[in-house]
Design an enzyme around this catalytic site. Sequence first.
Site, PDB file in Angstrom:
ATOM      1  N   ASN A   9      34.597  38.653  40.218  1.00 15.97           N
ATOM      2  CA  ASN A   9      36.037  38.394  40.117  1.00 15.97           C
ATOM      3  C   ASN A   9      36.773  39.549  40.796  1.00 15.97           C
ATOM      4  O   ASN A   9      36.891  40.629  40.231  1.00 15.97           O
ATOM      5  CB  ASN A   9      36.420  38.288  38.632  1.00 15.97           C
ATOM      6  N   LYS A  11      39.836  39.848  41.459  1.00 13.62           N
ATOM      7  CA  LYS A  11      41.216  40.038  40.978  1.00 13.62           C
ATOM      8  C   LYS A  11      42.164  40.231  42.169  1.00 13.62           C
ATOM      9  O   LYS A  11      41.916  39.666  43.220  1.00 13.62           O
ATOM     10  CB  LYS A  11      41.271  41.196  39.978  1.00 13.62           C
ATOM     11  N   HIS A  98      41.088  33.507  31.915  1.00 13.87           N
ATOM     12  CA  HIS A  98      40.824  34.952  31.973  1.00 13.87           C
ATOM     13  C   HIS A  98      41.866  35.672  31.121  1.00 13.87           C
ATOM     14  O   HIS A  98      43.039  35.285  31.104  1.00 13.87           O
ATOM     15  CB  HIS A  98      40.873  35.438  33.419  1.00 13.87           C
ATOM     16  N   GLU A 100      43.501  38.266  31.524  1.00 12.65           N
ATOM     17  CA  GLU A 100      44.700  38.749  32.229  1.00 12.65           C
ATOM     18  C   GLU A 100      45.712  37.615  32.427  1.00 12.65           C
ATOM     19  O   GLU A 100      46.917  37.850  32.447  1.00 12.65           O
ATOM     20  CB  GLU A 100      44.293  39.396  33.566  1.00 12.65           C
ATOM     21  N   GLU A 170      34.233  37.434  27.356  1.00 11.01           N
ATOM     22  CA  GLU A 170      34.751  38.711  27.842  1.00 11.01           C
ATOM     23  C   GLU A 170      35.599  39.348  26.753  1.00 11.01           C
ATOM     24  O   GLU A 170      36.783  39.014  26.618  1.00 11.01           O
ATOM     25  CB  GLU A 170      35.619  38.493  29.088  1.00 11.01           C
ATOM     26  N   GLY A 176      37.644  46.284  32.250  1.00 13.02           N
ATOM     27  CA  GLY A 176      38.235  47.352  33.048  1.00 13.02           C
ATOM     28  C   GLY A 176      38.389  48.667  32.302  1.00 13.02           C
ATOM     29  O   GLY A 176      39.058  49.572  32.776  1.00 13.02           O
ATOM     30  N   SER A 216      33.270  45.379  31.876  1.00 15.48           N
ATOM     31  CA  SER A 216      32.630  46.628  32.275  1.00 15.48           C
ATOM     32  C   SER A 216      31.125  46.492  32.454  1.00 15.48           C
ATOM     33  O   SER A 216      30.364  47.427  32.160  1.00 15.48           O
ATOM     34  CB  SER A 216      32.970  47.756  31.293  1.00 15.48           C
TER      35      SER A 216
HETATM   36  P1  PGA Z   1      35.512  44.392  34.640  1.00 21.16           P
HETATM   37  O1  PGA Z   1      36.258  42.971  34.654  1.00 21.16           O
HETATM   38  O2  PGA Z   1      34.088  44.141  35.067  1.00 21.16           O
HETATM   39  O3  PGA Z   1      36.261  45.231  35.639  1.00 21.16           O
HETATM   40  O4  PGA Z   1      35.597  44.911  33.255  1.00 21.16           O
HETATM   41  C1  PGA Z   1      35.614  41.815  34.215  1.00 21.16           C
HETATM   42  C2  PGA Z   1      36.570  40.652  34.320  1.00 21.16           C
HETATM   43  O5  PGA Z   1      37.753  40.847  34.064  1.00 21.16           O
HETATM   44  O6  PGA Z   1      36.187  39.519  34.669  1.00 21.16           O
END
Ligand code: PGA
Length: 254
Positions: A9, A11, A98, A100, A170, A176, A216
Site C-alpha cells: 500500500n 498510500k 483502511h 486512514e 490492521e 506507521g 509496521s
Molecule cells: P505500515 O502501514 O506498514 O506503514 O504500518 C500498513 C498499512 O497502513 O496498510
Amino acid sequence: MARKIVAGNWKMNLLRDEAFSLVAEITGMLNDEESRPVKIILFPSFIHLGAIHQLVASDARIAVGAQNCSDKASGAYTGEVSAAMLSSYGCKYVLVGHSERRQYYGEDNVLLAEKINSILHAGMRPLYCVGEQLEERKSGKHFDVVRSQLEEGIFHLSPSAFGKCILAYEPVWAIGTGLTASPAEAQEMHAFIRQRIAEKYGQEAAENTSILYGGSCNDQNARELFSLPDVDGGLIGGASLKSRSFVNIVKALP
Ligand code: PGA
C-alpha cells in the site's frame, strides 16, 4: 487453503518516476531471487495505476489495485473515481476500509459495504481492512470492534461474493508507528476473524479466505508473522516503498 499474498500500500507517496523505478527494481529482484509463484498486489495512487498496470501486465506474479473507489456507479460526483473506471485500467483489487479512510475521511461500515458492492459489481476483488484503535484494545473492546466491522461492512455478501474478498487485520495503533502486534496478538485476532467467517459462511469458506496482517510489518518481523497459522501474508505500508525491504518481505512468505 487460503492464498498467500503480500500487498504493498503505497498510500500518497511516490512521484511518477519514483513509482516506475520502484516497480522495475521489484521485478528485477524477483526475477533474480524468487522462483516460487508468489502473489503480489501493488496499490499505487490512482494517477499511477494505468501506467503501473502496463508495466506488470505480463507478469503473473503481480497485480495492481486501487487504494479507494467511489460507492457510486457514475455521474455528477466531482473528484470521485468509479469501480468500473478502475477496472477499465486493468485494476483487479481495491482496498476498502483502511483505517486512514475510516479515520480521516469519515468512512463508516455502511459506506464501506456500498463500496464493496460496487467493486464486486465491476468484477474486481475488495481487500477489506479491519482493526481496532489503541483505546479500544486497552479497554478490551477490540474483538467487538472487529466483529462489527465484519458484520456491518462485509457479511451482507452472498457466499459466492464473499469468496472473492480478501481481508486484512490492521491494528490502528500499529500502522506507521513502528509498533507491531505481537505474534500472539496477531494470531489471536486472525483466528477470531476466521472463526466469525466460519460461523457465517462455513468452515471451508473460512479456510479459503486470505487474511493478511498489516501494521509496521517489515523485513525483520515478516517471517515470524507469516508463519502464524492464521496469517496468510501481509499488507505493507512504509516498507513497501523500498524495493529491497518489500522483496525481502515477499521472500518471507512460507
Ligand atoms: P505500515 O502501514 O506498514 O506503514 O504500518 C500498513 C498499512 O497502513 O496498510
